[in-house]
Design a protein around this motif. Structure first.
Motif, PDB file in Angstrom:
ATOM      1  N   LEU A   4      -7.708  -7.761   8.020  1.00  0.00           N
ATOM      2  CA  LEU A   4      -6.682  -6.869   7.478  1.00  0.00           C
ATOM      3  C   LEU A   4      -5.779  -6.369   8.604  1.00  0.00           C
ATOM      4  CD1 LEU A   4      -8.772  -4.580   5.066  1.00  0.00           C
ATOM      5  CD2 LEU A   4      -7.650  -6.758   4.543  1.00  0.00           C
TER       6      LEU A   4
ATOM      7  N   ALA B 166      -6.898  -3.881  11.280  1.00  0.00           N
ATOM      8  CA  ALA B 166      -7.848  -2.891  10.772  1.00  0.00           C
ATOM      9  C   ALA B 166      -9.225  -3.523  10.712  1.00  0.00           C
ATOM     10  CB  ALA B 166      -7.421  -2.408   9.388  1.00  0.00           C
TER      11      ALA B 166
ATOM     12  N   TYR C 275      -2.011  -3.745   9.104  1.00  0.00           N
ATOM     13  CA  TYR C 275      -0.938  -2.938   8.522  1.00  0.00           C
ATOM     14  C   TYR C 275       0.367  -3.257   9.244  1.00  0.00           C
ATOM     15  CZ  TYR C 275      -4.638  -0.165   6.355  1.00  0.00           C
ATOM     16  OH  TYR C 275      -5.724   0.234   5.616  1.00  0.00           O
TER      17      TYR C 275
ATOM     18  N   GLY D  69     -11.570   1.080   6.665  1.00  0.00           N
ATOM     19  CA  GLY D  69     -12.037  -0.056   5.881  1.00  0.00           C
ATOM     20  C   GLY D  69     -13.555  -0.133   5.903  1.00  0.00           C
TER      21      GLY D  69
ATOM     22  N   LEU E 287     -11.008   0.830   0.962  1.00  0.00           N
ATOM     23  CA  LEU E 287     -10.147   1.599   1.865  1.00  0.00           C
ATOM     24  C   LEU E 287     -10.384   3.078   1.582  1.00  0.00           C
ATOM     25  CD1 LEU E 287      -6.754  -0.344   1.860  1.00  0.00           C
ATOM     26  CD2 LEU E 287      -8.678  -0.548   3.446  1.00  0.00           C
ATOM     27  N   ASP E 288     -11.005   3.739   2.533  1.00  0.00           N
ATOM     28  CA  ASP E 288     -11.402   5.136   2.372  1.00  0.00           C
ATOM     29  C   ASP E 288     -10.420   6.032   3.123  1.00  0.00           C
ATOM     30  OD1 ASP E 288     -12.757   7.493   1.935  1.00  0.00           O
ATOM     31  OD2 ASP E 288     -14.340   7.089   3.383  1.00  0.00           O
ATOM     32  N   LEU E 289      -9.713   6.911   2.404  1.00  0.00           N
ATOM     33  CA  LEU E 289      -8.792   7.852   3.052  1.00  0.00           C
ATOM     34  C   LEU E 289      -9.567   9.068   3.513  1.00  0.00           C
ATOM     35  CD1 LEU E 289      -5.207   8.752   2.135  1.00  0.00           C
ATOM     36  CD2 LEU E 289      -6.838  10.606   2.544  1.00  0.00           C
TER      37      LEU E 289
ATOM     38  N   LEU F  53      -0.033  -4.423   3.589  1.00  0.00           N
ATOM     39  CA  LEU F  53      -1.385  -4.729   4.017  1.00  0.00           C
ATOM     40  C   LEU F  53      -1.560  -6.240   3.965  1.00  0.00           C
ATOM     41  CD1 LEU F  53      -4.208  -3.724   4.848  1.00  0.00           C
ATOM     42  CD2 LEU F  53      -4.814  -3.726   2.418  1.00  0.00           C
TER      43      LEU F  53
ATOM     44  N   ILE G 115     -13.962  -4.918  -0.106  1.00  0.00           N
ATOM     45  CA  ILE G 115     -13.616  -3.945   0.929  1.00  0.00           C
ATOM     46  C   ILE G 115     -13.115  -2.671   0.257  1.00  0.00           C
ATOM     47  CG2 ILE G 115     -12.152  -3.480   2.944  1.00  0.00           C
ATOM     48  CD1 ILE G 115     -11.858  -6.602   3.136  1.00  0.00           C
TER      49      ILE G 115
ATOM     50  N   TYR H 230     -10.845   3.834  12.239  1.00  0.00           N
ATOM     51  CA  TYR H 230      -9.858   4.756  11.675  1.00  0.00           C
ATOM     52  C   TYR H 230      -8.462   4.204  11.960  1.00  0.00           C
ATOM     53  CZ  TYR H 230     -13.108   8.650  10.755  1.00  0.00           C
ATOM     54  OH  TYR H 230     -14.101   9.450  10.258  1.00  0.00           O
TER      55      TYR H 230
ATOM     56  N   LEU I  69      -6.981   5.821   7.314  1.00  0.00           N
ATOM     57  CA  LEU I  69      -7.595   4.892   6.370  1.00  0.00           C
ATOM     58  C   LEU I  69      -8.709   4.141   7.097  1.00  0.00           C
ATOM     59  CD1 LEU I  69      -4.364   3.513   4.686  1.00  0.00           C
ATOM     60  CD2 LEU I  69      -6.054   5.014   3.620  1.00  0.00           C
TER      61      LEU I  69
ATOM     62  N   LEU J 159       0.834  -1.196   0.000  1.00  0.00           N
ATOM     63  CA  LEU J 159       0.000   0.000   0.000  1.00  0.00           C
ATOM     64  C   LEU J 159       0.867   1.244   0.000  1.00  0.00           C
ATOM     65  CD1 LEU J 159      -3.209   0.877   1.805  1.00  0.00           C
ATOM     66  CD2 LEU J 159      -1.193   2.201   2.456  1.00  0.00           C
TER      67      LEU J 159
END
Length: 206
Positions: free
Chosen positions: A119, A149, A121, A87, A201-203, A175, A199, A154, A85, A73
């Motif tokens: 998930l 995650a 990180y 999820g 991944l929203d920043l 990831l 899924i 968040y 990020l 990532l």
């Protein structure tokens, strides 16, 4: 020239209604104010492909863990930004374990949940420095060190020992994607069944 134009406008009410209608035009001003942008990318186009999984390799009375996969990532921003990020599970009702993402339902028996996806990180590098992952379950009000995650959590990144996300311009992280299939005693597997985890991944800027 400007005063002349105003004078004509003042005279318009004295003319016919038809002239008034033809003399009006709408002006719309649109746009969007946005913060400096960050771009998020995943290796392999964000796809984890497990291929064909023979059912005889699956456990009958307990979930079966498939081989884990690692995606690379990256988050590249135009300047140091404070972000997290999140999820978002597109199959939220199909997870078989709390705190995981769903693997979708059996296409032939929709009431059967196929499994879960986890998930995490790991090995994160932000602007050339090793970083830890932080998690917040209250939209960024408080944070705790956590690599996992979970849905809607968040996930921020900070230097070791810190308890608030840092401003980062370039983040690189592994990831880890771990997939589990439910026990076959809960599934009807007399035909090919596609796995259907999805899924996002929203920043989000903090």
């Amino acid at each position: 020239m400007n005063s002349y134009a105003r004078f004509l406008v003042l005279l318009l009410p004295l003319t016919t209604n038809e002239v008034i209608a033809d003399s009006l035009v709408d002006l719309t001003v649109t746009g969007r104010l946005t913060p400096d942008a960050c771009r998020v990318e995943l290796s392999d186009e964000g796809t984890v492909e497990h291929g064909k999984i023979p059912t005889y390799r699956l456990n009958a009375s307990a979930p079966t863990a498939l081989p884990g996969r690692v995606l690379e990532l990256s988050v590249i921003c135009t300047r140091p930004m404070l972000f997290a990020l999140v999820g978002i599970d597109n199959r939220p009702e199909s997870a078989i374990t709390p705190g995981t993402f769903g693997l979708g339902a059996n296409a032939h028996v929709p009431g059967q949940r196929l499994g879960s996806v986890s998930l995490s990180y790991r090995d994160s590098i932000g602007d050339g420095q090793h970083m830890q992952a932080l998690a917040s379950i209250n939209n960024g009000e408080t944070w705790v060190p956590q690599s996992a995650a979970t849905p809607q959590t968040y996930m921020g990144f900070a230097l070791q020992g810190e308890r608030q996300p840092d401003f980062i311009s370039q983040l690189f992280s592994q990831l880890w994607v771990d997939t589990v299939i439910d026990a076959t005693e809960h599934l009807t597997l007399d035909r090919d069944v596609p796995l259907d985890g999805s899924i996002v991944l929203d920043l989000r800027y903090l």
